[in-house]
Write an enzyme that holds these catalytic residues in place. Structure first.
Site, PDB file in Angstrom:
ATOM      1  N   ASP A  59       0.822  -1.209   0.000  1.00  0.00           N
ATOM      2  CA  ASP A  59       0.000   0.000   0.000  1.00  0.00           C
ATOM      3  C   ASP A  59       0.860   1.264   0.000  1.00  0.00           C
ATOM      4  OD1 ASP A  59      -2.073  -1.764   0.248  1.00  0.00           O
ATOM      5  OD2 ASP A  59      -2.915  -0.884   2.063  1.00  0.00           O
TER       6      ASP A  59
ATOM      7  N   HIS B 238       3.620  -2.384   3.146  1.00  0.00           N
ATOM      8  CA  HIS B 238       3.595  -0.998   2.676  1.00  0.00           C
ATOM      9  C   HIS B 238       4.877  -0.600   1.953  1.00  0.00           C
ATOM     10  CE1 HIS B 238       0.536  -1.082   5.854  1.00  0.00           C
ATOM     11  NE2 HIS B 238      -0.027  -0.055   5.241  1.00  0.00           N
TER      12      HIS B 238
END
Length: 445
Positions: free
Chosen positions: A187, A343
């Site tokens: 992400d 992430h």
């Protein structure tokens, strides 16, 4: 408002026309721009399933290559993150046509623009689930106090629900169905300093699902372009990374729509898939996403890597990675695979990824992006076949399956925002159609 403010691709044809017709006055130019704009937006009103075809882009993901500039080649963080203006033959960003970065996507007047108003009005909001906008408590977290325990709204933040409780809403993707499969997702990209991370993925022939934030894409367009050209599965992570159930209908639509628009501008492709920030989603938000042909991708394992060096130690996050790796070795996922949340947010999270991927690939039979693990051949709204149309500089094609798309992939024909019986009478008008119309108007006026 001139056509260039709404669809820059249309302005390209207008400019060509006006250069051949010097006698056309400024007033006439404005007049025909308004006419062309009306023609474009009438098509949107007729059939919103074509909305993505009206986005401007010069990028061809089949043939274009990443420009070789300092920011795309250096491994020095400061050099990578220095501002650049993209090559105008590839990417032209008109800031007035997008929200302000890191503000709600309704900022910069985007919620009242002609473009967005037509998109909003094309949706039959009377069919939207009657679900209230969520509120935050004193600690900033969403307030679940008093929310019914039977979870009537399939609110993930409250219950972890991923299967909608209303009809006509795309269900979330929550894992990889194939046994012993590690669903690789990151992400919050594109991060301006991700060159070493992407180099690693490319050199080891690994593809991930990259959930890009619109504000990052507009700031670092070549980062998004590289994601596509490296063969990663690109998806949306909203414009400003807010908890979307706390936003109004207009705000949710804008967060999704303008992220779609900037990803299309910078990569040539419009995602079918997205991930809500913090996993915060309910049936109201799912319904709005479904109107744009989008499906949420969730996860069943969370590395919490973003906390490393902030609220947790790096060692704590490493222990979490170790647990997930052991799951691949001890048969936890012998029947079906997982989807792991990680992430691209900073160098710490990307370094943790690089450090752990060797053990992950050793522990699991397959390490795949979500489009591949679900055999989704068309993860974009464009006719870009994931299994065959491999980007030109992708170093590995064997990791992309050759099967046809799975049932989790929404199709264009399923996006019904108007009476389906009227679709046979609607047409899509491209910029050349507008150009021809303008020539006729000029001749007869």
């Amino acid at each position: 408002m001139l056509l260039s403010e709404i669809y820059p691709v249309g302005n390209k044809y207008l400019s060509a026309l006006f250069s051949l017709l010097p006698f056309v006055s400024t007033l006439q130019k404005m007049k025909y721009s308004f006419i062309a704009t009306a023609l474009y937006l009438s098509i949107v009103s007729a059939d919103l399933s074509n909305y993505w075809e009206l986005f401007s882009t010069n990028v061809n993901p089949h043939t274009d290559t990443l420009p070789e500039i300092l920011q795309t080649m250096s491994l020095d963080e400061e050099e990578q993150c220095s501002y650049y203006v993209p090559d105008p033959s590839l990417i032209v960003i008109n800031a007035s046509a997008f929200p302000n970065t890191w503000e709600l996507a309704t900022s910069n007047g985007m919620d009242v623009s002609t473009e967005f108003t037509e998109i909003y009005n094309a949706i039959n909001w009377s069919s939207a689930p009657d679900i209230p906008v969520r509120t935050a408590g004193a600690d900033g977290d969403l307030n679940t106090d008093g929310y019914p325990v039977n979870d009537p709204d399939c609110w993930w933040t409250s219950s972890g629900c991923t299967v909608p409780k209303r009809e006509g809403i795309n269900a979330d993707i929550v894992n990889c169905p194939e046994p012993d499969t590690y669903g690789l997702t990151y992400d919050d990209g594109p991060n301006c300093s991700h060159n070493a991370f992407y180099d690693y993925l490319q050199s080891h022939q690994l593809k991930a699902s990259m959930f890009y934030i619109g504000s990052n894409v507009i700031n670092w367009p070549y980062g998004a372009l590289r994601g596509v050209l490296d063969g990663h599965h690109i998806a949306s992570h909203t414009w400003s990374h807010n908890a979307v159930t706390s936003l109004t209908n207009i705000e949710v639509l804008a967060e999704l729509y303008y992220t779609q628009k900037i990803i299309k501008l910078t990569t040539g492709l419009t995602p079918r898939y997205w991930r809500p920030p913090y996993g915060d989603i309910d049936d109201r938000v799912r319904w709005i996403a479904t109107q744009l042909g989008m499906t949420a991708v969730m996860w069943d394992l969370d590395t919490d890597d973003w906390t490393a060096g902030l609220t947790d130690t790096i060692e704590t996050v490493q222990n979490t990675y170790d647990e997930f790796i052991e799951m691949g070795r001890n048969g936890t996922y012998a029947q079906s695979g997982n989807i792991v949340l990680a992430h691209e947010i900073n160098n710490t999270t990307m370094t943790l990824a690089i450090d752990n991927l060797p053990n992950i690939t050793d522990a699991y039979s397959q390490v795949l992006d979500i489009a591949s693990c679900h055999n989704i051949s068309h993860p974009y709204l464009e006719d870009f076949t994931w299994t065959q149309d491999v980007p030109n500089n992708t170093t590995n094609t064997s990791s992309i399956p050759s099967q046809t798309g799975g049932t989790n992939s929404p199709t264009i024909s399923s996006i019904q925002l108007v009476d389906p019986s009227s679709r046979g009478h609607s047409i899509y008008m491209n910029p050349m159609h507008v150009l021809i119309s303008l020539i006729v108007l000029i001749v007869v006026s």
